[in-house]
Each structure stands twice: as C-alpha cells, then as structure tokens.
Enzyme design. Structure first.
Site, short mmCIF file in Angstrom:
data_model
loop_
_atom_site.label_atom_id
_atom_site.label_comp_id
_atom_site.label_asym_id
_atom_site.label_seq_id
_atom_site.Cartn_x
_atom_site.Cartn_y
_atom_site.Cartn_z
CG ASN A 8 -2.22 -0.80 0.91
OD1 ASN A 8 -2.70 -0.84 -0.21
ND2 ASN A 8 -2.73 -1.47 1.93
CE LYS A 12 8.35 -0.59 -0.90
NZ LYS A 12 8.15 -1.91 -0.27
CG ASP A 68 11.15 -7.88 2.58
OD1 ASP A 68 10.36 -6.99 2.96
OD2 ASP A 68 11.92 -8.48 3.37
CB THR A 69 13.75 -3.20 -0.16
OG1 THR A 69 13.16 -3.37 -1.44
CG2 THR A 69 15.02 -2.39 -0.30
CG PHE A 148 10.31 5.71 0.27
CD1 PHE A 148 10.34 5.63 -1.11
CD2 PHE A 148 10.41 4.53 1.01
CE1 PHE A 148 10.48 4.41 -1.76
CE2 PHE A 148 10.54 3.30 0.36
CZ PHE A 148 10.58 3.24 -1.02
CG ASP A 151 15.32 7.12 -1.39
OD1 ASP A 151 16.03 6.10 -1.49
OD2 ASP A 151 14.23 7.25 -1.96
CE LYS A 171 14.60 5.08 -4.91
NZ LYS A 171 13.59 5.15 -3.85
CG HIS A 176 16.98 -0.98 -4.29
ND1 HIS A 176 17.41 0.33 -4.39
CD2 HIS A 176 15.90 -0.93 -3.49
CE1 HIS A 176 16.63 1.11 -3.67
NE2 HIS A 176 15.69 0.36 -3.11
NE ARG A 177 10.71 0.13 -4.93
CZ ARG A 177 11.40 0.49 -3.85
NH1 ARG A 177 11.75 -0.39 -2.95
NH2 ARG A 177 11.71 1.75 -3.62
P1 IMP Z 1 10.39 -2.68 2.32
O1 IMP Z 1 10.78 -4.10 2.41
O2 IMP Z 1 10.32 -2.21 0.90
O3 IMP Z 1 9.17 -2.32 3.13
O4 IMP Z 1 11.56 -1.79 2.89
C1 IMP Z 1 12.10 -1.95 4.17
C2 IMP Z 1 12.78 -0.69 4.60
O5 IMP Z 1 13.74 -0.28 3.63
C3 IMP Z 1 11.86 0.51 4.83
O6 IMP Z 1 12.29 1.20 5.96
C4 IMP Z 1 12.05 1.38 3.66
O7 IMP Z 1 11.92 2.70 3.99
C5 IMP Z 1 13.45 1.05 3.22
N1 IMP Z 1 13.49 1.14 1.77
C6 IMP Z 1 12.92 0.30 0.88
N2 IMP Z 1 13.11 0.74 -0.37
C7 IMP Z 1 13.80 1.90 -0.25
C8 IMP Z 1 14.27 2.86 -1.20
O8 IMP Z 1 14.09 2.75 -2.43
N3 IMP Z 1 14.91 3.91 -0.68
C9 IMP Z 1 15.14 4.10 0.63
N4 IMP Z 1 14.70 3.25 1.55
C10 IMP Z 1 14.03 2.16 1.12
#
Ligand code: IMP
Length: 189
Positions: A8, A12, A68-69, A148, A151, A171, A176-177
């Site tokens: 949500n 993203k 997942d990041t 966000f 960044d 970006k 990565h994404r």
């Molecule tokens: P998620 O798995 O994408 O929810 O990311 C986990 C954490 O990594 C969260 O705190 C996000 O803010 C951070 N995060 C994920 N993608 C990015 C990005 O593209 N830039 C900066 N922080 C990120």
C-alpha cells in the site's frame, strides 16, 4: 494484464507503474480489498517476499508480486538488512531509522552500503523470483527531499547526488527495485 503489487506504499506503486508503462494494470492491496497487514516474519528478504505474495494469492486468488528490500551496510555486517523498516524499533519511522544509522556510522570511514530488493511473483499459481542491487555509500547528513526511507543518506556509486535528490524516473533506472522490476518485466513480456 491485471496484477496486484502486494503493497500500500503509494510511492512504490508509482515507481513501479512508471517503470511498467500501460501494458499492465497494477493494483494495490487496497484495490483488491486487502486491508490487513501482511505477514512478514522471516529472517531473509526471500522469505518475506514469498510470505507476502503467497498470502495474497491464497486469500484473494489474484496474480501478484511482493517485494522486500533491505539496506545492507558493510561496516555493520550487512545490518539493518531484512530489519531495515524496524531498525529503530516500532512504530516504524524513517526519521528515527536514518538517525540511528547515522549514529552507528559516526566516525566510520567505510560507508559502503547497498540496497537489495527481492520480488516474489506468483503467476497462475507458479512461483518466480527476481533480485536487484544498488551499490553506494551512506553520507553523513541528510540531503534532498524526494524519495522515502533511507534515500536522503544513500548516494549511489558514480553519483554526486543522493536518491532523495534525483527524479523518480532516474532513480528507477539505477535503483535496486528498478532493476528487480526490470527483470520482472522482461519475464512477464
Ligand atoms: P520494504 O521491504 O520495501 O518495506 O523496505 C524496508 C525498509 O527499507 C523501509 O524502511 C524502507 O523505507 C526502506 N526502503 C525500501 N526501499 C527503499 C528505497 O528505495 N529507498 C530508501 N529506503 C528504502
């Protein structure tokens, strides 16, 4: 093709829509009526991405993908990694996460870090995964207002600006994404 991005996070969704173009109808969790928080209890990015995608596929019966990041910082032995979102504890706060990161790297000369994204796709019941990595470094002060998460303190290799200072389109081409989504798109096409 209609496909649910199991998130949500509107930023993203915007990023992915911009990368995918019009050939895909990307819908959010809210769009499919999923209001509950998705389970995310693993200790790897792979585990969490598949856990979220399987949940949506099994409960809502739609083709979907989940990401997942993690931010992996060399001097912190890969932390915060899978715990990036909760680095400074609950409730999740980008502001506190970034402050804690800067505190932990205070005086540290090795500032190398990378973002790593895993995308888990479930398409017609079959599972696939894609990965994207962005290498860079953590600078010592927040710079920029876009993006966000981490960044404002992440500067990708070869750049003089942080992820928070470049446009979403730019970006997307190096993040990565963006890279994981590119692999996803190549597969879907
Ligand atoms: P998620 O798995 O994408 O929810 O990311 C986990 C954490 O990594 C969260 O705190 C996000 O803010 C951070 N995060 C994920 N993608 C990015 C990005 O593209 N830039 C900066 N922080 C990120």
């Amino acid at each position: 093709m209609k496909i649910c991005f199991a998130t949500n996070n509107t930023k993203k969704i915007q990023e992915v829509k911009a990368a995918l173009g019009d050939s895909f109808d990307i819908v959010s969790l809210e769009d499919i009526g999923c209001m509950e928080e998705l389970p995310e209890t693993g200790d790897t990015l792979d585990h969490n991405a598949f856990q979220k995608a399987r949940y949506v596929f099994e409960k809502y019966g739609v083709d979907c993908f989940a990401d997942d990041t993690g931010l992996e910082v060399e001097a912190l032995d890969g932390a915060p990694g899978v715990y990036s979102g909760r680095f400074a504890g609950e409730p999740r706060s980008d502001e506190r996460n970034v402050s804690l990161l800067l505190e932990k790297l205070n005086g540290q000369s090795n500032r190398r870090a990378r973002f790593r994204t895993v995308i888990a796709l479930i398409l017609k019941g079959k599972e696939h995964s894609f990965e994207g990595i962005a290498d860079g470094e953590i600078i010592s002060e927040r710079t920029g207002t876009g993006g966000f998460g981490y960044d404002p303190v992440f500067r990708p290799w070869g750049y003089t600006k942080t992820f928070a200072e470049i446009s979403m389109q730019e970006k997307n081409t190096i993040s990565h994404r963006g890279k994981a989504v590119k692999s996803l798109i190549e597969f879907l096409k």
